[in-house]
Design a protein around this motif. Structure first.
Motif, short mmCIF file in Angstrom:
data_model
loop_
_atom_site.label_atom_id
_atom_site.label_comp_id
_atom_site.label_asym_id
_atom_site.label_seq_id
_atom_site.Cartn_x
_atom_site.Cartn_y
_atom_site.Cartn_z
N VAL A 131 131.25 25.92 61.46
CA VAL A 131 131.80 25.01 62.46
C VAL A 131 132.43 25.79 63.61
CG1 VAL A 131 132.21 23.10 60.87
CG2 VAL A 131 133.98 24.78 61.21
N VAL A 132 132.43 25.17 64.79
CA VAL A 132 133.01 25.78 65.98
C VAL A 132 134.52 25.93 65.81
CG1 VAL A 132 133.40 25.47 68.46
CG2 VAL A 132 131.19 24.88 67.46
N GLY A 133 135.04 27.08 66.22
CA GLY A 133 136.47 27.34 66.15
C GLY A 133 136.92 28.01 64.87
N GLN A 134 136.09 28.02 63.85
CA GLN A 134 136.42 28.63 62.57
C GLN A 134 136.17 30.14 62.62
OE1 GLN A 134 138.41 28.45 59.86
NE2 GLN A 134 137.48 26.47 59.41
N VAL A 135 136.90 30.89 61.80
CA VAL A 135 136.77 32.34 61.73
C VAL A 135 136.18 32.70 60.36
CG1 VAL A 135 138.01 34.53 61.84
CG2 VAL A 135 138.75 32.62 63.25
N TYR A 136 135.15 33.56 60.38
CA TYR A 136 134.44 33.95 59.16
C TYR A 136 134.41 35.46 59.01
CZ TYR A 136 132.75 29.17 59.56
OH TYR A 136 132.68 27.81 59.68
N SER A 137 134.27 35.93 57.78
CA SER A 137 134.12 37.37 57.54
C SER A 137 132.92 37.62 56.65
CB SER A 137 135.38 37.95 56.90
OG SER A 137 135.34 37.85 55.51
N ASN A 138 132.53 38.89 56.59
CA ASN A 138 131.39 39.27 55.78
C ASN A 138 131.76 39.52 54.33
OD1 ASN A 138 132.75 41.66 56.14
ND2 ASN A 138 131.00 42.83 56.86
N ALA A 149 124.86 32.15 58.93
CA ALA A 149 125.19 31.57 57.61
C ALA A 149 124.91 32.57 56.49
CB ALA A 149 124.41 30.29 57.39
N THR A 150 123.88 33.36 56.63
CA THR A 150 123.57 34.39 55.63
C THR A 150 124.62 35.49 55.66
OG1 THR A 150 121.21 33.93 55.82
CG2 THR A 150 121.82 36.06 54.88
N TRP A 151 125.07 35.88 56.85
CA TRP A 151 126.07 36.94 57.01
C TRP A 151 127.44 36.50 56.50
CZ3 TRP A 151 130.52 36.45 59.85
CH2 TRP A 151 131.29 37.61 59.98
N ALA A 152 127.86 35.26 56.80
CA ALA A 152 129.22 34.78 56.48
C ALA A 152 129.39 34.61 54.97
CB ALA A 152 129.48 33.47 57.19
N LYS A 153 130.43 35.22 54.45
CA LYS A 153 130.70 35.11 53.02
C LYS A 153 131.98 34.34 52.73
CE LYS A 153 127.24 37.68 51.72
NZ LYS A 153 126.26 37.43 52.76
N GLU A 154 132.91 34.28 53.71
CA GLU A 154 134.17 33.58 53.47
C GLU A 154 134.79 33.12 54.79
OE1 GLU A 154 136.92 36.26 51.60
OE2 GLU A 154 136.99 37.59 53.33
N VAL A 155 135.59 32.07 54.69
CA VAL A 155 136.37 31.59 55.82
C VAL A 155 137.70 32.33 55.79
CG1 VAL A 155 137.51 29.60 56.85
CG2 VAL A 155 135.31 29.32 55.73
N VAL A 174 140.05 43.38 53.10
CA VAL A 174 140.86 43.74 54.27
C VAL A 174 141.18 45.24 54.19
CG1 VAL A 174 143.07 43.38 55.43
CG2 VAL A 174 141.85 41.44 54.43
N GLY A 175 141.00 45.93 55.31
CA GLY A 175 141.23 47.37 55.34
C GLY A 175 139.96 48.19 55.17
N SER A 176 138.90 47.56 54.71
CA SER A 176 137.63 48.26 54.54
C SER A 176 137.00 48.52 55.91
CB SER A 176 136.66 47.42 53.70
OG SER A 176 135.36 47.95 53.75
N ARG A 177 136.41 49.66 56.08
CA ARG A 177 135.76 49.96 57.36
C ARG A 177 134.49 49.15 57.56
NH1 ARG A 177 132.81 55.70 57.24
NH2 ARG A 177 131.39 55.29 55.53
N TYR A 178 134.03 48.48 56.52
CA TYR A 178 132.82 47.65 56.60
C TYR A 178 133.13 46.18 56.88
CZ TYR A 178 130.85 51.82 54.54
OH TYR A 178 130.49 53.12 54.31
N ARG A 179 134.40 45.81 56.90
CA ARG A 179 134.79 44.41 57.12
C ARG A 179 134.54 44.03 58.59
NH1 ARG A 179 137.83 40.40 54.83
NH2 ARG A 179 139.08 39.12 56.22
N THR A 180 133.96 42.87 58.78
CA THR A 180 133.74 42.31 60.11
C THR A 180 134.20 40.86 60.10
OG1 THR A 180 131.80 43.72 60.38
CG2 THR A 180 132.04 41.92 61.93
N VAL A 181 134.90 40.46 61.15
CA VAL A 181 135.40 39.09 61.28
C VAL A 181 134.90 38.54 62.61
CG1 VAL A 181 137.46 37.64 61.42
CG2 VAL A 181 137.43 39.60 59.88
N ARG A 182 134.35 37.34 62.58
CA ARG A 182 133.79 36.70 63.78
C ARG A 182 134.33 35.29 63.93
NH1 ARG A 182 127.47 38.28 62.64
NH2 ARG A 182 127.63 40.50 63.17
N LYS A 183 134.67 34.93 65.18
CA LYS A 183 135.12 33.57 65.49
C LYS A 183 133.99 32.85 66.21
CE LYS A 183 138.55 30.77 67.76
NZ LYS A 183 139.78 30.73 68.53
N VAL A 184 133.61 31.68 65.71
CA VAL A 184 132.53 30.89 66.29
C VAL A 184 133.03 30.19 67.56
CG1 VAL A 184 130.95 28.96 65.93
CG2 VAL A 184 131.44 30.52 64.05
#
Length: 77
Positions: A7-14, A70-76, A18-28
């Motif tokens: 959904v628009v406005g929500q923030v998702y991560s892969n 949707a495939t990339w996003a694992k959690e809100v 937290v603290g991992s160099r592989y973590r990515t967070v994206r806001k729709v």
């Protein structure tokens, strides 16, 4: 995640911790139908901004298909 969960406005991560160099967070920012330059077809696209991640990606706005997001996003977040 399912495509209907995004959904628009929500923030998702892969899903990386937290603290991992592989973590990515994206806001729709937007979900819309449009011409996707990589497939040369009309697709449902997600426009997002990367709020946490690799230095070059942080703060950058981009777009990918809804299915790919949707495939990339694992959690809100």
């Amino acid at each position: 995640m399912r495509k209907t969960d995004i959904v628009v406005g929500q923030v998702y991560s892969n899903g990386h911790p937290v603290g991992s160099r592989y973590r990515t967070v994206r806001k729709v920012l937007d979900i819309y139908n449009g011409h996707y330059r990589f497939t040369d077809r009309e697709e449902t696209l997600v426009r997002f901004v990367c709020t946490e991640g690799k230095y070059g990606d942080k703060g950058r706005e981009s777009e990918i298909t809804l299915q790919a997001f949707a495939t990339w996003a694992k959690e809100v977040v």
